[in-house]
Design a protein around this motif. Structure first.
Motif, PDB file in Angstrom:
ATOM      1  N   SER A  51       0.825  -1.204   0.000  1.00  0.00           N
ATOM      2  CA  SER A  51       0.000   0.000   0.000  1.00  0.00           C
ATOM      3  C   SER A  51       0.862   1.257   0.000  1.00  0.00           C
ATOM      4  CB  SER A  51      -0.895   0.011   1.243  1.00  0.00           C
ATOM      5  OG  SER A  51      -1.601   1.223   1.326  1.00  0.00           O
ATOM      6  N   ASP A  52       0.360   2.303  -0.624  1.00  0.00           N
ATOM      7  CA  ASP A  52       1.003   3.610  -0.552  1.00  0.00           C
ATOM      8  C   ASP A  52       0.351   4.499   0.494  1.00  0.00           C
ATOM      9  OD1 ASP A  52       2.999   3.161  -2.429  1.00  0.00           O
ATOM     10  OD2 ASP A  52       1.718   3.754  -4.100  1.00  0.00           O
ATOM     11  N   ASP A  53      -0.513   3.911   1.322  1.00  0.00           N
ATOM     12  CA  ASP A  53      -1.100   4.641   2.445  1.00  0.00           C
ATOM     13  C   ASP A  53      -0.303   4.332   3.699  1.00  0.00           C
ATOM     14  OD1 ASP A  53      -3.188   5.738   0.940  1.00  0.00           O
ATOM     15  OD2 ASP A  53      -4.456   3.994   1.274  1.00  0.00           O
ATOM     16  N   VAL A  54      -0.097   5.350   4.517  1.00  0.00           N
ATOM     17  CA  VAL A  54       0.581   5.171   5.800  1.00  0.00           C
ATOM     18  C   VAL A  54      -0.273   5.834   6.868  1.00  0.00           C
ATOM     19  CG1 VAL A  54       2.005   7.252   5.520  1.00  0.00           C
ATOM     20  CG2 VAL A  54       2.762   5.447   7.054  1.00  0.00           C
ATOM     21  N   THR A  55      -0.354   5.183   8.016  1.00  0.00           N
ATOM     22  CA  THR A  55      -1.088   5.748   9.145  1.00  0.00           C
ATOM     23  C   THR A  55      -0.117   5.920  10.304  1.00  0.00           C
ATOM     24  OG1 THR A  55      -3.161   4.739   8.441  1.00  0.00           O
ATOM     25  CG2 THR A  55      -3.003   5.396  10.753  1.00  0.00           C
ATOM     26  N   ILE A  56      -0.117   7.107  10.882  1.00  0.00           N
ATOM     27  CA  ILE A  56       0.722   7.427  12.031  1.00  0.00           C
ATOM     28  C   ILE A  56      -0.198   7.514  13.246  1.00  0.00           C
ATOM     29  CG2 ILE A  56       2.381   9.039  13.024  1.00  0.00           C
ATOM     30  CD1 ILE A  56       3.188   7.772  10.233  1.00  0.00           C
ATOM     31  N   VAL A  57       0.129   6.750  14.292  1.00  0.00           N
ATOM     32  CA  VAL A  57      -0.674   6.724  15.511  1.00  0.00           C
ATOM     33  C   VAL A  57       0.188   7.226  16.666  1.00  0.00           C
ATOM     34  CG1 VAL A  57      -2.001   5.292  17.105  1.00  0.00           C
ATOM     35  CG2 VAL A  57      -2.037   4.779  14.650  1.00  0.00           C
ATOM     36  N   GLN A  58      -0.351   8.210  17.385  1.00  0.00           N
ATOM     37  CA  GLN A  58       0.342   8.787  18.536  1.00  0.00           C
ATOM     38  C   GLN A  58      -0.583   8.754  19.747  1.00  0.00           C
ATOM     39  OE1 GLN A  58       1.830  12.776  17.647  1.00  0.00           O
ATOM     40  NE2 GLN A  58       1.636  12.307  15.474  1.00  0.00           N
ATOM     41  N   VAL A  59      -0.036   8.386  20.898  1.00  0.00           N
ATOM     42  CA  VAL A  59      -0.783   8.442  22.149  1.00  0.00           C
ATOM     43  C   VAL A  59       0.011   9.338  23.104  1.00  0.00           C
ATOM     44  CG1 VAL A  59      -1.790   7.170  24.073  1.00  0.00           C
ATOM     45  CG2 VAL A  59      -1.725   6.123  21.781  1.00  0.00           C
ATOM     46  N   HIS A  60      -0.581  10.481  23.418  1.00  0.00           N
ATOM     47  CA  HIS A  60       0.025  11.472  24.301  1.00  0.00           C
ATOM     48  C   HIS A  60      -0.721  11.483  25.635  1.00  0.00           C
ATOM     49  CE1 HIS A  60       2.322  13.610  21.105  1.00  0.00           C
ATOM     50  NE2 HIS A  60       1.354  13.140  20.328  1.00  0.00           N
ATOM     51  N   PRO A  61      -0.077  11.928  26.711  1.00  0.00           N
ATOM     52  CA  PRO A  61      -0.799  12.041  27.974  1.00  0.00           C
ATOM     53  C   PRO A  61      -1.833  13.165  27.966  1.00  0.00           C
ATOM     54  CG  PRO A  61       1.412  12.904  28.227  1.00  0.00           C
ATOM     55  CD  PRO A  61       1.339  12.284  26.856  1.00  0.00           C
ATOM     56  N   ASP A  62      -1.615  14.192  27.098  1.00  0.00           N
ATOM     57  CA  ASP A  62      -2.513  15.348  27.056  1.00  0.00           C
ATOM     58  C   ASP A  62      -2.208  16.190  25.819  1.00  0.00           C
ATOM     59  OD1 ASP A  62      -0.167  16.851  27.733  1.00  0.00           O
ATOM     60  OD2 ASP A  62      -0.609  16.552  29.852  1.00  0.00           O
TER      61      ASP A  62
END
Length: 133
Positions: A51-62
């Motif tokens: 795939s040429d799609d990319v997903t970036i997932v971030q989990v921050h405290p706030d």
């Protein structure tokens, strides 16, 4: 409510740039984000094998942690869009945030900030077991 701030961005990689983008993102993750953002809980890039799609997932405290990420990554974002990513993106944002942060995220991601490109959801109940920073 003190819920984590979660950002999910999906982007289209420019034709023929998949492997170069993956290397650039690996460098950004290990050499920029990890050492400069100690409060960030989780930061991953995901893609399917062909795939040429990319997903970036971030989990921050706030939301403050996300604001720090936007400052730390400003040069990376410009490079990523100039060299590797198409201008269109979609974003899902889960958490409590300010209007300034919404505008900053939309501007950097080259979106219009309208309902078709950005989804924002605020928490109303729940719990997590993430460490408190």
């Amino acid at each position: 409510m003190n819920a984590p701030f979660i950002f999910i961005g999906t982007y289209k990689i420019k034709p023929g740039k998949r492997e170069q983008f993956k290397k650039h993102f690996e460098w950004f993750s290990s050499d920029v984000v990890e050492p400069q953002e100690p409060r960030l809980h989780s930061f991953y890039g995901y893609t399917a094998p062909d795939s040429d799609d990319v997903t970036i997932v971030q989990v921050h405290p706030d939301a403050d942690s996300m604001a720090t990420h936007m400052k730390v990554g400003v040069e990376h974002f410009a490079t990523a869009y100039a060299e590797y990513l198409e201008p269109d993106s979609t974003m899902q944002i889960y958490g409590n945030l300010t209007e300034d942060l919404i505008q900053t995220i939309s501007a950097v991601a080259q979106t219009s900030g309208d309902a078709s490109s950005v989804t924002i959801r605020e928490p109303f109940t729940g719990f997590d077991r993430l460490p408190r920073t």
